[in-house]
Design a protein around this motif. Structure first.
Motif, PDB file in Angstrom:
ATOM      1  N   LEU A   1       1.509   6.134  -7.136  1.00  0.00           N
ATOM      2  CA  LEU A   1       0.277   6.812  -7.542  1.00  0.00           C
ATOM      3  C   LEU A   1       0.418   8.326  -7.392  1.00  0.00           C
ATOM      4  CD1 LEU A   1      -2.613   6.321  -8.543  1.00  0.00           C
ATOM      5  CD2 LEU A   1      -3.344   6.191  -6.154  1.00  0.00           C
TER       6      LEU A   1
ATOM      7  N   GLU B   1      -4.078   6.068 -13.171  1.00  0.00           N
ATOM      8  CA  GLU B   1      -3.981   4.675 -12.730  1.00  0.00           C
ATOM      9  C   GLU B   1      -3.107   3.871 -13.689  1.00  0.00           C
ATOM     10  OE1 GLU B   1      -7.487   1.910 -11.147  1.00  0.00           O
ATOM     11  OE2 GLU B   1      -7.436   2.013 -13.350  1.00  0.00           O
TER      12      GLU B   1
ATOM     13  N   GLN C   1       0.826  -1.205   0.000  1.00  0.00           N
ATOM     14  CA  GLN C   1       0.000   0.000   0.000  1.00  0.00           C
ATOM     15  C   GLN C   1       0.862   1.257   0.000  1.00  0.00           C
ATOM     16  OE1 GLN C   1      -3.133  -0.954  -0.537  1.00  0.00           O
ATOM     17  NE2 GLN C   1      -2.396  -3.022  -0.064  1.00  0.00           N
TER      18      GLN C   1
ATOM     19  N   ILE D   1      -2.313  -1.482  -8.798  1.00  0.00           N
ATOM     20  CA  ILE D   1      -2.913  -0.334  -8.108  1.00  0.00           C
ATOM     21  C   ILE D   1      -4.284  -0.081  -8.729  1.00  0.00           C
ATOM     22  CG2 ILE D   1      -2.702   2.127  -7.581  1.00  0.00           C
ATOM     23  CD1 ILE D   1       0.353   1.820  -7.953  1.00  0.00           C
TER      24      ILE D   1
ATOM     25  N   CYS E   1      -4.022  -1.497  -3.253  1.00  0.00           N
ATOM     26  CA  CYS E   1      -2.909  -2.086  -3.982  1.00  0.00           C
ATOM     27  C   CYS E   1      -2.780  -3.567  -3.640  1.00  0.00           C
ATOM     28  CB  CYS E   1      -1.581  -1.394  -3.625  1.00  0.00           C
ATOM     29  SG  CYS E   1      -1.566   0.379  -3.899  1.00  0.00           S
TER      30      CYS E   1
ATOM     31  N   GLY F   1       2.776   1.646  -3.246  1.00  0.00           N
ATOM     32  CA  GLY F   1       1.795   1.966  -4.273  1.00  0.00           C
ATOM     33  C   GLY F   1       1.371   3.418  -4.209  1.00  0.00           C
ATOM     34  N   GLN F   2       1.249   3.942  -2.964  1.00  0.00           N
ATOM     35  CA  GLN F   2       0.914   5.369  -2.804  1.00  0.00           C
ATOM     36  C   GLN F   2       1.977   6.253  -3.413  1.00  0.00           C
ATOM     37  OE1 GLN F   2       2.531   7.456   0.164  1.00  0.00           O
ATOM     38  NE2 GLN F   2       1.962   9.085  -1.274  1.00  0.00           N
TER      39      GLN F   2
ATOM     40  N   ASN G   1       0.431   1.957 -12.785  1.00  0.00           N
ATOM     41  CA  ASN G   1       0.581   0.515 -12.967  1.00  0.00           C
ATOM     42  C   ASN G   1       1.678   0.163 -13.957  1.00  0.00           C
ATOM     43  OD1 ASN G   1      -1.312  -1.012 -11.272  1.00  0.00           O
ATOM     44  ND2 ASN G   1      -2.884   0.198 -12.303  1.00  0.00           N
TER      45      ASN G   1
END
Length: 399
Positions: free
Chosen positions: A111, A153, A104, A216, A235, A107-108, A157
């Motif tokens: 993103l 997104e 997570q 994600i 995620c 992934g943040q 990814n």
């Protein structure tokens, strides 16, 4: 909490050098408490303390369960379910929870970098929740339509699936000056770097390659304050759980509406349109019932005191009685509550309905309000008859 340990007893943070380390040995250097719960300070730890939007690790120390890990003025406190004695202990970190947080949190980062790259929308804050995660953007919600969210997104990814190396270490000032940092460091010199994608100061736990994030998924966006937006996302393994959860919801909705899942949007629209049409019909019928009952009640003289079946009908009858030139004191009991609706004809003369209601609400321990011409409220139905009697007496006194 007892005094902090000396500087030479501060905890070595093993998780910074090896986020995959789940078993370690350490020495309990002091025993403290945090908000009434026992807490241990170790000479070294693989447990990540809550901070930077990332929750604390869980696991065990010796035979004690680690319930929380907090940092206070540089001291890492391991909150446990039973006191620990000073000496050597074996620690074990809950790997499933740790890896989820790594997915997570990294992934943040990816993103947030994608939002800056695609929309020039910087991240203000991040929260890693139990079910989903959020980032707050300095960006108007108007710019975050569905196509924009999917572009961001996709960019995030793409970085995940390129499986790029993730470097997480201390960078000295000279090194940091050469990095395109996404934000300024708050404390420490540690930076999490994905070459050519993102460089962000961070003390959290991260995987060694972007591919470990898995995937994600941006769940949605909403307005958050003035000119800001909140993005909800998940995620890795959470995406699988979310897809399974939503598939269950969709199947349930499709069964209820007697349609295929792919037909749900149209079926939901038809059901909503039908519900609106039925509600309008019901409201029109209720108005007609109220008109007929009001005519019958008003013919008996003023004030009209009556109890009916529903709160909405009480409001409609009270208004219709007042239109016929009479004072209405109408009540209904619905869902375990007594509802009062008081109304009188418009004009300067006549008792104040809000004052009458106030007196009646004292009897039924209720709340409400209104104007001199129309007032409504609700309370305990046990003393409803007495409340109506008080209201009638108040009207009679003004004649």
């Amino acid at each position: 909490m007892p005094p902090h340990p000396a500087a030479d007893e501060m905890t070595e943070r093993l998780y910074l050098n090896d986020p995959y380390l789940t078993r370690f040995s350490a020495r309990v250097v002091s025993v403290s408490d945090l908000e009434g719960r026992p807490a241990a300070v170790l000479d070294r730890t693989a447990f990540y303390p809550e901070g930077g939007g990332q929750p604390a690790d869980r696991g065990t120390l010796a035979s004690a369960a680690v319930l929380d890990v907090q940092e206070r003025e540089g001291v890492i406190l391991h909150v446990v379910d039973r006191p620990l004695q000073p000496g050597e202990v074996e620690g074990a970190v809950d790997w499933q929870r740790r890896f989820d947080h790594m997915q997570q949190h990294h992934g943040q980062h990816l993103l947030s970098a994608a939002f800056e790259r695609v929309l020039e929308a910087p991240t203000i804050s991040f929260h890693l929740g139990e079910r989903t995660c959020t980032i707050d953007l300095d960006c108007s919600i108007a710019r975050l339509d569905e196509p924009a969210l999917r572009r961001v997104e996709a960019v995030a990814n793409e970085t995940v699936w390129r499986n790029l190396p993730v470097i997480a270490r201390d960078f000295v000032a000279e090194e940091r000056a050469r990095l395109p940092l996404r934000k300024e460091p708050v404390k420490g010199e540690r930076v999490v770097l994905v070459e050519g994608v993102d460089a962000s100061p961070c003390g959290g736990t991260h995987p060694t390659r972007t591919g470990e994030v898995g995937v994600i998924a941006v769940v949605g966006a909403q307005k958050w304050g003035s000119g800001k937006a909140r993005i909800e996302f998940v995620c890795g393994e959470r995406v699988i759980r979310l897809v399974s959860e939503q598939a269950k919801w969709l199947a349930g909705a499709a069964e209820a509406l007697k349609c295929a899942v792919r037909e749900l949007p149209e079926a939901a629209r038809r059901t909503a349109d039908d519900a609106i049409a039925r509600r309008k019909t019901a409201e029109a019928l209720e108005r007609e019932v109220a008109r007929l009952q009001a005519a019958e009640l008003a013919a008996r003289g003023s004030p009209v005191v009556a109890k009916v079946e529903r709160a909405s009908l009480a409001r409609a009858i009270a208004a219709a009685v007042a239109e016929r030139g009479a004072i209405a004191l109408i009540a209904a009991v619905e869902d375990g509550r007594a509802h009062l609706c008081f109304a009188r004809p418009r004009g300067p003369d006549g008792p104040a309905m809000n004052q009458l209601l106030k007196q009646s609400l004292q009897i039924i321990a209720g709340k409400g309000g209104g104007s001199t011409e129309f007032a409504q409220g609700s309370g305990d139905p046990a003393q409803l008859d007495e409340a109506l009697r008080i209201a009638r007496a108040g009207v009679e006194q003004t004649k």
